[in-house]
Motif scaffolding. Sequence first.
Motif, PDB file in Angstrom:
ATOM      1  N   GLY A 157       0.817  -1.203   0.000  1.00 57.56           N
ATOM      2  CA  GLY A 157       0.000   0.000   0.000  1.00 57.56           C
ATOM      3  C   GLY A 157       0.852   1.255   0.000  1.00 57.56           C
ATOM      4  O   GLY A 157       0.334   2.364   0.122  1.00 57.56           O
TER       5      GLY A 157
ATOM      6  N   MET B  92       0.112  -9.851   2.869  1.00 56.79           N
ATOM      7  CA  MET B  92      -0.637  -8.590   2.935  1.00 56.79           C
ATOM      8  C   MET B  92      -1.828  -8.634   1.989  1.00 56.79           C
ATOM      9  O   MET B  92      -2.894  -8.120   2.294  1.00 56.79           O
ATOM     10  CB  MET B  92       0.273  -7.416   2.583  1.00 56.79           C
TER      11      MET B  92
ATOM     12  N   GLN C   1      -4.496 -10.843   3.557  1.00 55.39           N
ATOM     13  CA  GLN C   1      -5.216 -10.136   4.624  1.00 55.39           C
ATOM     14  C   GLN C   1      -6.242  -9.169   4.042  1.00 55.39           C
ATOM     15  O   GLN C   1      -7.375  -9.071   4.520  1.00 55.39           O
ATOM     16  CB  GLN C   1      -4.224  -9.379   5.516  1.00 55.39           C
TER      17      GLN C   1
ATOM     18  N   ARG D 145      -8.074  -7.539  15.255  1.00 52.87           N
ATOM     19  CA  ARG D 145      -8.149  -6.166  14.754  1.00 52.87           C
ATOM     20  C   ARG D 145      -9.510  -5.915  14.097  1.00 52.87           C
ATOM     21  O   ARG D 145     -10.147  -4.894  14.348  1.00 52.87           O
ATOM     22  CB  ARG D 145      -7.011  -5.931  13.751  1.00 52.87           C
TER      23      ARG D 145
ATOM     24  N   ASP E  59      -6.915  -2.702   7.163  1.00 53.91           N
ATOM     25  CA  ASP E  59      -5.821  -2.975   6.226  1.00 53.91           C
ATOM     26  C   ASP E  59      -4.598  -2.095   6.462  1.00 53.91           C
ATOM     27  O   ASP E  59      -3.526  -2.363   5.924  1.00 53.91           O
ATOM     28  CB  ASP E  59      -6.304  -2.777   4.780  1.00 53.91           C
ATOM     29  N   MET E  60      -4.757  -1.038   7.248  1.00 51.06           N
ATOM     30  CA  MET E  60      -3.618  -0.142   7.486  1.00 51.06           C
ATOM     31  C   MET E  60      -2.452  -0.907   8.130  1.00 51.06           C
ATOM     32  O   MET E  60      -1.289  -0.568   7.917  1.00 51.06           O
ATOM     33  CB  MET E  60      -4.045   1.028   8.369  1.00 51.06           C
ATOM     34  N   ALA E  61      -2.777  -1.936   8.909  1.00 51.71           N
ATOM     35  CA  ALA E  61      -1.710  -2.726   9.547  1.00 51.71           C
ATOM     36  C   ALA E  61      -0.779  -3.336   8.505  1.00 51.71           C
ATOM     37  O   ALA E  61       0.429  -3.447   8.725  1.00 51.71           O
ATOM     38  CB  ALA E  61      -2.321  -3.824  10.420  1.00 51.71           C
ATOM     39  N   GLN E  62      -1.344  -3.726   7.360  1.00 48.29           N
ATOM     40  CA  GLN E  62      -0.501  -4.347   6.328  1.00 48.29           C
ATOM     41  C   GLN E  62       0.498  -3.344   5.758  1.00 48.29           C
ATOM     42  O   GLN E  62       1.596  -3.710   5.357  1.00 48.29           O
ATOM     43  CB  GLN E  62      -1.337  -4.912   5.186  1.00 48.29           C
ATOM     44  N   ILE E  63       0.117  -2.075   5.703  1.00 54.87           N
ATOM     45  CA  ILE E  63       1.059  -1.088   5.162  1.00 54.87           C
ATOM     46  C   ILE E  63       2.221  -0.911   6.146  1.00 54.87           C
ATOM     47  O   ILE E  63       3.375  -0.763   5.744  1.00 54.87           O
ATOM     48  CB  ILE E  63       0.347   0.242   4.854  1.00 54.87           C
TER      49      ILE E  63
END
Lengths: 367, 355
Positions: free
Chosen positions: A214, A230, A233, A269, B216-220
Motif C-alpha cells: 500500500g 498482505m 489479509q 483487529r 488494512d492499514m496494519a498491512q502497510i
Amino acid sequence: MAMTMLEEPEIKKKEKLSIIDCDIHNVDGYQSPATEVWVDYMPSVWEDYHLSIAGRRRAGSNCPRAVPFAARNDAFPPEGPPGSHLGFMQEQLLDTWEMDYGILNPLSPAGGQQNLEYGAAIAQAVNEWQIAEWLEKDERLRASLTVAYEDADLAVAEIERLGDHPGFVQLMFMARTMEPLGRRKYWKIYESAVDYDLPIGIHFGGTGIGPITGAGKAAHYIQDHGGMPMAFQAQVTSYVYEGVFERFPGLKIVLIEGGFGWVVPLMWRMDSWYRKLKMEVPYLKRLPSEYIRDHFYLTTQPIEEPSDPAYFEQMLAHMDMDDKLMFATDYPHWDFDSPDQALRYVSNRDVKKQIMAENARELYDLD
Amino acid sequence: MTTNFTGLGRPVVDCDIHNAFASLETLVPYLEDHWIAYIRESHFRGPGANDYPGGAPTSARQGTRPANGPPGSDLSLIQKQVLDPWDVEVGILACGYWVQSVHNEDLAASLATAVNQWQIDHWLEKDARLRASLVVPSQNPILAAREIERFGDHPGFVQVILPVRSYSLYGKSEYNPMYAAAVKHDLAIGIHFGGASSLPPTPVGWPSTYIEECADMAQIFQAQVLSLISEGAFARFPELRVVLIESGFVWMPAWMWRMDKEWKGLRRDTPWVVRPPSDYVREHIRMTLQPMDAPINSEHLLQMIGQLDSDEILMFSTDYPHWHFDGPDDAIPKGLSDSLLEKILRENARAFYKL
C-alpha cells in the motif's frame, strides 16, 4: 525449509498419518507461447493470437524469483518445466509420500490477462489439459478449475461448462486481483460457485492493479514473496466487511500459500474496529472473526516458524481453526514443506491428523 | 458509551496525542504572502487525507470536541482530559497534518514550516510537558532534510512524523538525506497511521469502506517494516530509531516469524541484512500501545505480548482524541507484571526518545 533435498522419508509405520497435499503445481505462469504445456488445448480461434501478441499482462513484479521456475533443484523432470510431468511428479511426490490425494493448482496466466476473452481461452485450455492429462490418468488427483476471474460472466461460463466434472474441486484465483474480492464485480462468480458446491481457492501470486504494498513498489524478492500475506489479509477484510458471507452463506474460501500467522491478529483487529464502526457495515450480523472461522480454510505451507515452538500451539489455540487448516507441500517450488517436518510443533495427534488429511477430505468430499 | 477521562493513578509518558487546527487560516501568520494569495484565490483548504472522517466514532471520543475547532485543537481541553488526569510526565504530540499529499512540493514544504512554527508557538511554549513531531515534506527527501535542519535543534521536537501511506517505501535510499538529517539531530522517525499517497492502500486495489481501510492499514505498516530492514535503511543508518504510531502491535510477532523465515531462504538478495529481521525490529523499532486490537480473552493478549520476545517494544499512548478505549480499565492490557507495565508506561519511551 528452503531447498529441501529429497531424502527417504523417515516415518515410522505406527505413526504414519494419511496425507492429502492441497497445493501441487502442474503449471507455473507463462513460459513461452509455443511451449506452454496446455498449448495443444487452446481453442483454435485463439491460436494465432496466442503465438503472436499474447501475454500482455499487468506486469506487477519485476523481482526475479530465487531460482528458475521457483523450483526445487531436484524437481526438474526429463522434459518440460518442473511440476508439468505427471510421471515424475507421481514418483517424487505422490508415491514417495504415499499420499491419498493431491490437489492440482495450475498457476496459469488466465486471470491476469488484460484481454479478458483470451484469458478465458487460456482457462479453457488449462482445464481441458488437466482433464485429459492429469485427472483421467491418476485417481489420486483433483484439480482447481481455472477461470478468468476478472470478468464474472466469463468465469461463470467456464463454471457452467465444467463445474460438474468430478475432478474439479474448487476454483482457482490468484491473491492479487484488480479489486478486493469482496466487491460486487465478483459476486456472480460466488453465486455460481455455491450452486456447484465449489470453494474459491485463492493462491499466492497474481498481478493486481497497483504495487504489492500500500506504499509503493518492493525492491527485493523477499518483499514480494514475504509481502504476499498482505494481499491475503486484504482479501479477508474485503470478503468479511463487504458482507459476502451474509449474501452467500454457503461460500467457502481456501487461502493457499498465504501463511496463517496473520489470521489471529487480523481477527482481533477486525473485531475491535467492528465494535466501533459497525454503523458502516450494517448488513453484518456477527463478529468478523466468526465469519472468518466459518468460511475460511487455510493451507499450511509455508508453515509458520515461531521464535519459540510453544508459540505455535498458542497460535492454534488463539485461532481456534483446527478444522480449517490443510496440509500442503507447494511442490515443486523451492519453499516446499516436507510432510514429515511441517507439523513438528503440533503435539496433539488428532489435530495433526485433521490437518494432514481429514479437513481436506471433508472439504473436497474425498474418500 | 461513557467517556471517562480519569487516568491510571500513576505517571505515564503518552506517545500519541493529536494536535490539530480548524483551518488553514491558523497557518496564515506563518506563510509568505504569495502562498497566502495562492490559498485565498484558489480556495485551497490544505491536504485532505480524510484518514479520520470527522463523524466517525473512532475519530474522536465523546466530549473531546472543543467549542471552536476540531478535537485536539484546544490545549486547555487536552490538559484537562489527558495531561492532568493521566499524570502525563511527557506527552508526544503527533501532528497528522499530511503535507505529503500536497503535490506542489514547494507549497508542501512551506506548509510544513508553518505547522512546525505553530507547534512551537502554541504548544511547546505553552506546556513544558509537551514534545512535538516535525512535519516534513517527505515526498521530497531533500526538502524534508532542509526542514529537519531548520528546526532539528529545537529541544521540543523529538521525532519526524511520516504517514504510513507513502508513495514509495521508507526503506528506499531516496530517503537518505532525510534520515541523515534526522540522525544528525538525534530525532526518531515516527511512522503514523493514515496519509493519502494516491496509491491504493492494499495490494489488491481500493477497499469500499473506511473500516476496511483501517483494518488494512496494519498491512502497510508490515510493508514499511520489511522495506526498512530489507532495503537497508538500518544498515545505512545504524542509529536510526523508528516508532510505529497507531499501527496496532498484535501483528508484529507473526510478522517477525515470517520475515525471519523469508530471510533464511532469501538473504543472499540483501547481504546487508546480516541478522534475522526480528533482531532489527527489537533494536530499532518501537510501537505505541493504542489501538490494542485486544481480543476478549485477556490471557491471549498477554501471550501475544510475550511473543514479541521483548519488553522494550511497546510504549504507552492514549491516542487522544481518537476513540479506542472508554477509561483506564481498558486502556492497558490486563494482567501485566508491574515491571513490564512500568516499562510500557514510562521507561521504554524515556529510553527511546532520550527524555
